[in-house]
Scaffold this motif. Structure first.
Motif, PDB file in Angstrom:
ATOM      1  N   THR A 191       0.913  -1.265   0.045  1.00  0.00           N
ATOM      2  CA  THR A 191      -0.334   0.011   0.174  1.00  0.00           C
ATOM      3  C   THR A 191       0.793   1.289   0.076  1.00  0.00           C
ATOM      4  O   THR A 191       0.600   2.230  -0.839  1.00  0.00           O
ATOM      5  CB  THR A 191      -0.985  -0.075   1.464  1.00  0.00           C
ATOM      6  OG1 THR A 191      -1.697  -1.298   1.287  1.00  0.00           O
ATOM      7  CG2 THR A 191      -1.851   1.274   1.370  1.00  0.00           C
ATOM      8  N   TYR A 192       2.032   1.223   0.815  1.00  0.00           N
ATOM      9  CA  TYR A 192       2.692   2.554   0.994  1.00  0.00           C
ATOM     10  C   TYR A 192       4.113   2.540   0.302  1.00  0.00           C
ATOM     11  O   TYR A 192       4.765   3.419   0.224  1.00  0.00           O
ATOM     12  CB  TYR A 192       2.915   2.503   2.522  1.00  0.00           C
ATOM     13  CG  TYR A 192       1.758   2.611   3.264  1.00  0.00           C
ATOM     14  CD1 TYR A 192       1.004   3.908   3.248  1.00  0.00           C
ATOM     15  CD2 TYR A 192       1.082   1.899   4.094  1.00  0.00           C
ATOM     16  CE1 TYR A 192      -0.027   4.489   4.009  1.00  0.00           C
ATOM     17  CE2 TYR A 192      -0.196   2.205   4.718  1.00  0.00           C
ATOM     18  CZ  TYR A 192      -0.640   3.546   4.811  1.00  0.00           C
ATOM     19  OH  TYR A 192      -1.714   3.769   5.553  1.00  0.00           O
ATOM     20  N   LEU A 193       4.227   1.612  -0.562  1.00  0.00           N
ATOM     21  CA  LEU A 193       5.644   1.805  -1.314  1.00  0.00           C
ATOM     22  C   LEU A 193       5.657   2.959  -2.373  1.00  0.00           C
ATOM     23  O   LEU A 193       6.612   3.568  -2.362  1.00  0.00           O
ATOM     24  CB  LEU A 193       5.743   0.340  -2.241  1.00  0.00           C
ATOM     25  CG  LEU A 193       6.794   0.215  -3.112  1.00  0.00           C
ATOM     26  CD1 LEU A 193       8.108   0.321  -2.135  1.00  0.00           C
ATOM     27  CD2 LEU A 193       6.878  -1.167  -3.658  1.00  0.00           C
ATOM     28  N   PRO A 194       4.257   3.326  -3.190  1.00  0.00           N
ATOM     29  CA  PRO A 194       4.364   4.487  -3.854  1.00  0.00           C
ATOM     30  C   PRO A 194       4.928   5.681  -3.178  1.00  0.00           C
ATOM     31  O   PRO A 194       5.490   6.633  -3.582  1.00  0.00           O
ATOM     32  CB  PRO A 194       3.106   4.551  -4.422  1.00  0.00           C
ATOM     33  CG  PRO A 194       2.664   3.261  -4.520  1.00  0.00           C
ATOM     34  CD  PRO A 194       3.043   2.538  -3.203  1.00  0.00           C
ATOM     35  N   PHE A 195       4.472   5.711  -1.704  1.00  0.00           N
ATOM     36  CA  PHE A 195       4.723   7.060  -0.954  1.00  0.00           C
ATOM     37  C   PHE A 195       6.224   7.062  -0.753  1.00  0.00           C
ATOM     38  O   PHE A 195       6.773   8.104  -0.328  1.00  0.00           O
ATOM     39  CB  PHE A 195       4.131   6.962   0.178  1.00  0.00           C
ATOM     40  CG  PHE A 195       2.608   7.256   0.243  1.00  0.00           C
ATOM     41  CD1 PHE A 195       2.121   8.430   0.044  1.00  0.00           C
ATOM     42  CD2 PHE A 195       1.804   6.091   0.005  1.00  0.00           C
ATOM     43  CE1 PHE A 195       0.563   8.549  -0.228  1.00  0.00           C
ATOM     44  CE2 PHE A 195       0.281   6.159  -0.100  1.00  0.00           C
ATOM     45  CZ  PHE A 195      -0.197   7.307  -0.128  1.00  0.00           C
ATOM     46  N   MET A 196       7.018   5.752  -0.872  1.00  0.00           N
ATOM     47  CA  MET A 196       8.756   5.976  -0.856  1.00  0.00           C
ATOM     48  C   MET A 196       9.258   6.286  -2.081  1.00  0.00           C
ATOM     49  O   MET A 196      10.166   7.030  -2.108  1.00  0.00           O
ATOM     50  CB  MET A 196       8.774   4.539  -0.104  1.00  0.00           C
ATOM     51  CG  MET A 196      10.467   4.412   0.083  1.00  0.00           C
ATOM     52  SD  MET A 196      11.134   5.360   1.362  1.00  0.00           S
ATOM     53  CE  MET A 196      10.575   4.643   2.785  1.00  0.00           C
ATOM     54  N   ILE A 197       8.568   5.598  -3.158  1.00  0.00           N
ATOM     55  CA  ILE A 197       9.093   5.756  -4.656  1.00  0.00           C
ATOM     56  C   ILE A 197       9.126   7.261  -4.912  1.00  0.00           C
ATOM     57  O   ILE A 197      10.026   7.860  -5.553  1.00  0.00           O
ATOM     58  CB  ILE A 197       8.617   4.793  -5.231  1.00  0.00           C
ATOM     59  CG1 ILE A 197       8.876   3.421  -5.017  1.00  0.00           C
ATOM     60  CG2 ILE A 197       8.860   4.969  -6.895  1.00  0.00           C
ATOM     61  CD1 ILE A 197       8.245   2.365  -6.023  1.00  0.00           C
ATOM     62  N   LEU A 198       7.936   7.834  -4.854  1.00  0.00           N
ATOM     63  CA  LEU A 198       7.919   9.360  -5.403  1.00  0.00           C
ATOM     64  C   LEU A 198       8.819  10.466  -4.902  1.00  0.00           C
ATOM     65  O   LEU A 198       9.423  10.837  -5.822  1.00  0.00           O
ATOM     66  CB  LEU A 198       6.489   9.780  -5.213  1.00  0.00           C
ATOM     67  CG  LEU A 198       5.343   8.916  -6.140  1.00  0.00           C
ATOM     68  CD1 LEU A 198       3.752   9.203  -5.646  1.00  0.00           C
ATOM     69  CD2 LEU A 198       5.738   8.815  -7.643  1.00  0.00           C
ATOM     70  N   PRO A 199       8.995  10.242  -3.681  1.00  0.00           N
ATOM     71  CA  PRO A 199      10.066  11.254  -3.095  1.00  0.00           C
ATOM     72  C   PRO A 199      11.372  11.176  -3.708  1.00  0.00           C
ATOM     73  O   PRO A 199      12.311  12.012  -3.912  1.00  0.00           O
ATOM     74  CB  PRO A 199       9.770  11.568  -1.532  1.00  0.00           C
ATOM     75  CG  PRO A 199       9.003  10.305  -1.120  1.00  0.00           C
ATOM     76  CD  PRO A 199       8.287   9.781  -2.309  1.00  0.00           C
ATOM     77  N   LEU A 200      11.667   9.650  -3.571  1.00  0.00           N
ATOM     78  CA  LEU A 200      12.891   9.368  -3.990  1.00  0.00           C
ATOM     79  C   LEU A 200      13.111   9.618  -5.350  1.00  0.00           C
ATOM     80  O   LEU A 200      14.346  10.068  -5.721  1.00  0.00           O
ATOM     81  CB  LEU A 200      13.054   7.744  -3.629  1.00  0.00           C
ATOM     82  CG  LEU A 200      13.474   7.362  -2.149  1.00  0.00           C
ATOM     83  CD1 LEU A 200      13.430   5.825  -1.809  1.00  0.00           C
ATOM     84  CD2 LEU A 200      14.433   7.853  -1.445  1.00  0.00           C
ATOM     85  N   TYR A 201      12.343   9.483  -6.264  1.00  0.00           N
ATOM     86  CA  TYR A 201      12.386   9.618  -7.479  1.00  0.00           C
ATOM     87  C   TYR A 201      12.516  11.328  -7.948  1.00  0.00           C
ATOM     88  O   TYR A 201      13.481  11.714  -8.741  1.00  0.00           O
ATOM     89  CB  TYR A 201      11.125   9.217  -8.383  1.00  0.00           C
ATOM     90  CG  TYR A 201      11.182   9.814  -9.665  1.00  0.00           C
ATOM     91  CD1 TYR A 201      11.966   9.116 -10.845  1.00  0.00           C
ATOM     92  CD2 TYR A 201      10.223  10.613 -10.269  1.00  0.00           C
ATOM     93  CE1 TYR A 201      11.917   9.653 -11.928  1.00  0.00           C
ATOM     94  CE2 TYR A 201      10.078  11.231 -11.307  1.00  0.00           C
ATOM     95  CZ  TYR A 201      10.869  10.587 -12.378  1.00  0.00           C
ATOM     96  OH  TYR A 201      10.843  11.123 -13.772  1.00  0.00           O
ATOM     97  N   GLY A 202      11.954  11.824  -6.941  1.00  0.00           N
ATOM     98  CA  GLY A 202      11.863  13.290  -7.312  1.00  0.00           C
ATOM     99  C   GLY A 202      13.377  14.048  -6.794  1.00  0.00           C
ATOM    100  O   GLY A 202      13.810  15.062  -7.400  1.00  0.00           O
ATOM    101  N   THR A 203      13.898  13.449  -6.008  1.00  0.00           N
ATOM    102  CA  THR A 203      15.248  13.699  -5.351  1.00  0.00           C
ATOM    103  C   THR A 203      16.485  13.186  -6.427  1.00  0.00           C
ATOM    104  O   THR A 203      17.368  13.808  -6.804  1.00  0.00           O
ATOM    105  CB  THR A 203      15.586  13.169  -4.078  1.00  0.00           C
ATOM    106  OG1 THR A 203      14.442  13.734  -3.101  1.00  0.00           O
ATOM    107  CG2 THR A 203      16.944  13.721  -3.330  1.00  0.00           C
ATOM    108  N   LEU A 204      16.306  11.980  -6.718  1.00  0.00           N
ATOM    109  CA  LEU A 204      17.273  11.320  -7.646  1.00  0.00           C
ATOM    110  C   LEU A 204      17.301  11.821  -9.132  1.00  0.00           C
ATOM    111  O   LEU A 204      18.278  11.914  -9.733  1.00  0.00           O
ATOM    112  CB  LEU A 204      17.171   9.816  -7.642  1.00  0.00           C
ATOM    113  CG  LEU A 204      17.445   9.156  -6.298  1.00  0.00           C
ATOM    114  CD1 LEU A 204      17.055   7.758  -6.443  1.00  0.00           C
ATOM    115  CD2 LEU A 204      18.811   9.244  -5.860  1.00  0.00           C
ATOM    116  N   SER A 205      16.185  12.318  -9.370  1.00  0.00           N
ATOM    117  CA  SER A 205      16.265  12.709 -10.923  1.00  0.00           C
ATOM    118  C   SER A 205      16.514  14.368 -10.983  1.00  0.00           C
ATOM    119  O   SER A 205      16.947  14.819 -12.001  1.00  0.00           O
ATOM    120  CB  SER A 205      14.674  12.708 -11.241  1.00  0.00           C
ATOM    121  OG  SER A 205      13.856  13.941 -10.442  1.00  0.00           O
ATOM    122  N   LYS A 206      16.938  14.779  -9.762  1.00  0.00           N
ATOM    123  CA  LYS A 206      17.494  16.111  -9.898  1.00  0.00           C
ATOM    124  C   LYS A 206      19.028  16.041  -9.663  1.00  0.00           C
ATOM    125  O   LYS A 206      19.557  17.110  -9.575  1.00  0.00           O
ATOM    126  CB  LYS A 206      16.963  16.781  -9.027  1.00  0.00           C
ATOM    127  CG  LYS A 206      15.333  17.363  -9.123  1.00  0.00           C
ATOM    128  CD  LYS A 206      14.662  18.079  -8.036  1.00  0.00           C
ATOM    129  CE  LYS A 206      13.425  18.468  -8.448  1.00  0.00           C
ATOM    130  NZ  LYS A 206      12.532  19.101  -7.241  1.00  0.00           N
TER     131      LYS A 206
END
Length: 312
Positions: A191-206
């Motif tokens: 259930t909560y895996l997307p809530f971990m992926i999205l902020p990590l992706y936002g940081t790593l993509s920058k």
């Protein structure tokens, strides 16, 4: 020409764009967090008067009396049920956060390093579960984990996963995957895996890739560059993802109710029982206030330490 008065200047500055921009989030927090919290705190210090909650302040004979009931908080400290429930909630929330980080970080890293034409598709894949009802998604795991008819349960039996899960105490018997700590953690991770992926992706993509190239030019291996550059620079995403997962997991009710067993009692179920089964609103409010303090106080201390380190 007459100069504007100081009152007019203050009024103009009050409605300036900067003030409104900063004040709007504070107003939102005041209305939707602080005021409800104060109402719950007020109920926790009262007592049940029939079907109503008693008043904290009474006025009689030109005298104002204040009556605060602290017994509910003392009961929480003395009753092993509440203490063990808090401990279990923190434990399962911590395990879920760690598993989500272990799964979500490589996935977010892969998304951030994928071609720009593929990243929107991967991002949509992460958000796709939100298009389906949360309750339906959790309830579907009851069928999936059935050892006889569910394909996930059948697969776990085929690879003899119970040989690993049983010694760890995650399941209660061989082939019994439902209503166990394993099913509870699996449901919360899903259930909560997307809530971990999205902020990590936002940081790593920058992340500036030139830093990794510079590290390789200085002789660092890819693994050393990852641990010394990528991970420290993505600390903000790790903290944000951990908070987004850990905080709602502590007070989770639906997933433990549907997938957890009797040994996976969490604080959300205790709140439900106190509110609706026992009709003891002050006790339930005391449990809720204590839960909020268990989350907010360490978080505030952590943020303060982070701010002090940033000023050094």
């Amino acid at each position: 020409m007459a100069r504007p008065s100081s009152a007019a200047t203050r009024l103009r500055s009050l409605f300036s764009g900067r003030t409104l921009l900063i004040g709007t989030p504070f107003l939102w927090l005041l209305v939707f967090f602080l005021l409800p919290f104060l109402i719950v705190l007020r109920i926790s210090l009262a007592e049940m008067d029939g079907a109503m909650v008693s008043d904290l302040f009474t006025y009689a004979n030109n005298e104002l009396f204040m009556k605060l009931k602290l017994q509910n908080y003392l009961t929480i400290l003395e009753d092993d049920l509440y203490l063990s429930t808090y401990a279990q909630s923190l434990k399962y929330a911590g395990i879920t956060t760690a598993v989500c980080l272990a799964i979500g970080y490589p996935f977010a890293y892969f998304m951030a390093r994928s071609p720009s034409t593929v990243q929107p598709l991967l991002l949509m894949g992460v958000m796709l579960p939100f298009w389906t009802s949360f309750l339906l998604r959790v309830y579907a795991w009851k069928g999936l984990l059935d050892a006889d008819t569910g394909w996930v349960g059948t697969f776990l039996n085929a690879i003899h996963a119970d040989a690993l899960l049983l010694p760890l105490g995650l399941i209660s018997a061989e082939g019994q995957y439902m209503y166990t700590p394993f099913s509870l953690i699996l449901g919360m991770v899903y259930t909560y895996l997307p809530f971990m992926i999205l902020p990590l992706y936002g940081t790593l993509s920058k992340l500036d890739l030139r830093l990794l190239e510079a590290a390789q030019d200085l002789g660092a291996t890819p693994w050393q560059a990852f641990w010394r550059i990528t991970v420290p620079l993505s600390k903000g995403g790790i903290i944000a993802g951990a908070m987004l997962v850990f905080i709602p997991c502590v007070g989770e009710y639906v997933i433990p109710e549907l997938l957890g067993g009797p040994e996976t009692l969490m604080i959300g179920r205790v709140l439900w029982d106190e509110f609706f089964s026992n009709n003891d609103w002050p006790m339930a409010s005391s449990v809720a206030v204590t839960m909020v303090l268990l989350i907010i106080v360490p978080l505030a201390i952590f943020n303060r330490n982070q701010a002090q380190e940033a000023r050094k």
